[in-house]
Write an enzyme that holds these catalytic residues in place. Structure first.
Site, short mmCIF file in Angstrom:
data_model
loop_
_atom_site.label_atom_id
_atom_site.label_comp_id
_atom_site.label_asym_id
_atom_site.label_seq_id
_atom_site.Cartn_x
_atom_site.Cartn_y
_atom_site.Cartn_z
N HIS A 182 29.29 -47.24 -69.97
CA HIS A 182 29.09 -48.30 -70.96
C HIS A 182 30.26 -49.26 -70.87
CE1 HIS A 182 28.62 -50.54 -74.62
NE2 HIS A 182 29.61 -49.92 -75.24
N TYR A 237 18.60 -56.04 -55.29
CA TYR A 237 19.49 -54.95 -55.67
C TYR A 237 19.47 -54.70 -57.17
CZ TYR A 237 21.07 -54.40 -50.94
OH TYR A 237 21.10 -54.14 -49.60
N HIS A 245 26.74 -56.72 -77.87
CA HIS A 245 27.62 -55.58 -77.56
C HIS A 245 27.81 -55.46 -76.05
CE1 HIS A 245 28.63 -51.16 -78.85
NE2 HIS A 245 29.41 -51.57 -77.85
N HIS A 301 31.76 -53.54 -71.84
CA HIS A 301 31.59 -54.80 -72.56
C HIS A 301 31.85 -55.94 -71.58
CE1 HIS A 301 32.84 -52.78 -76.67
NE2 HIS A 301 31.88 -52.13 -76.04
N GLU A 349 31.09 -43.82 -79.68
CA GLU A 349 29.80 -44.08 -79.03
C GLU A 349 29.36 -42.91 -78.15
OE1 GLU A 349 31.07 -47.74 -77.30
OE2 GLU A 349 30.22 -48.93 -78.92
#
Length: 209
Positions: free
Chosen positions: A93, A120, A160, A95, A74
């Site tokens: 990134h 926030y 994802h 999960h 990725e």
């Protein structure tokens, strides 16, 4: 310690923090930071809790492998987001559980998949567009991610998880954690009426894209 060594160690510390707090698991998630015209990124198959600074990958701004370990499949997404956002210097990134769960829901607004439940979230994340499902590592996602990232610091990849840019690594970490906590609130509050911030309230505190 050289500036590059310090940067590598900051990536190791960030990965360990994400893993220890349950924001990643197994070999999921990746981190990248601009360095010297290229991008340092976590290598493929890495557990973020046990990264080796000497094995971090180096890719160029177009995602090509320059040196170090084989980059995450990725990595091209990190390069795409950083090309789209020249003011950003780091991308995270994950999960993480609640954000990943959100990405699996049907009926989300693809332009803004998570309401601004807190100030926030509005300040650190802003809008959260949902990108359509692509298999992990599918290069067809590159152009779409680069286009959408031009006006958004955070993206949610369908089925994802989130990918978030920041002006530095700490800002990207803060934003991805704020996103996860807001997704958690979203599920906690799901059976109850909510009162998200108004568009005027969001505009007053949202950072410029």
């Amino acid at each position: 310690m050289t500036p590059e060594s310090e940067l590598r160690e900051s990536i190791i510390a960030a990965g360990r923090s994400l893993f220890d707090r349950g924001l990643t698991h197994g070999s999921t998630g990746n981190i990248s930071v601009r360095w010297n015209g290229n991008i340092l990124v976590t290598p493929t198959g890495s557990n973020l809790g046990s990264l080796d600074p000497s094995r971090l990958s180096v890719i160029d701004p177009h995602g090509n492998h320059v040196q170090g370990g084989k980059p995450s499949k990725e990595a091209f997404l990190h390069a795409a987001v950083l090309r789209a956002r020249p003011q950003a210097h780091a991308v995270v990134h994950t999960h993480s559980t609640h954000a990943a769960a959100l990405s699996c829901l049907d009926g989300l607004n693809p332009a803004d998949s998570l309401p601004p439940l807190t100030a926030y979230f509005a300040m650190r994340v802003g809008r959260l567009p949902l990108l359509p499902y692509h298999a992990p590592g599918d290069p067809a996602l590159e152009c779409l991610a680069e286009t959408v990232a031009q006006e958004n610091t955070a993206l949610l990849l369908a089925n994802h998880g989130p990918i978030v840019a920041g002006s530095n690594l700490q800002q990207a970490l803060d934003a991805v954690e704020e996103l996860e906590e807001t997704a958690k609130l979203f599920f906690i509050l799901n059976a109850h009426p909510t009162r998200p911030l108004t568009s005027q309230q969001v505009s007053a505190i949202r950072p410029s894209s």
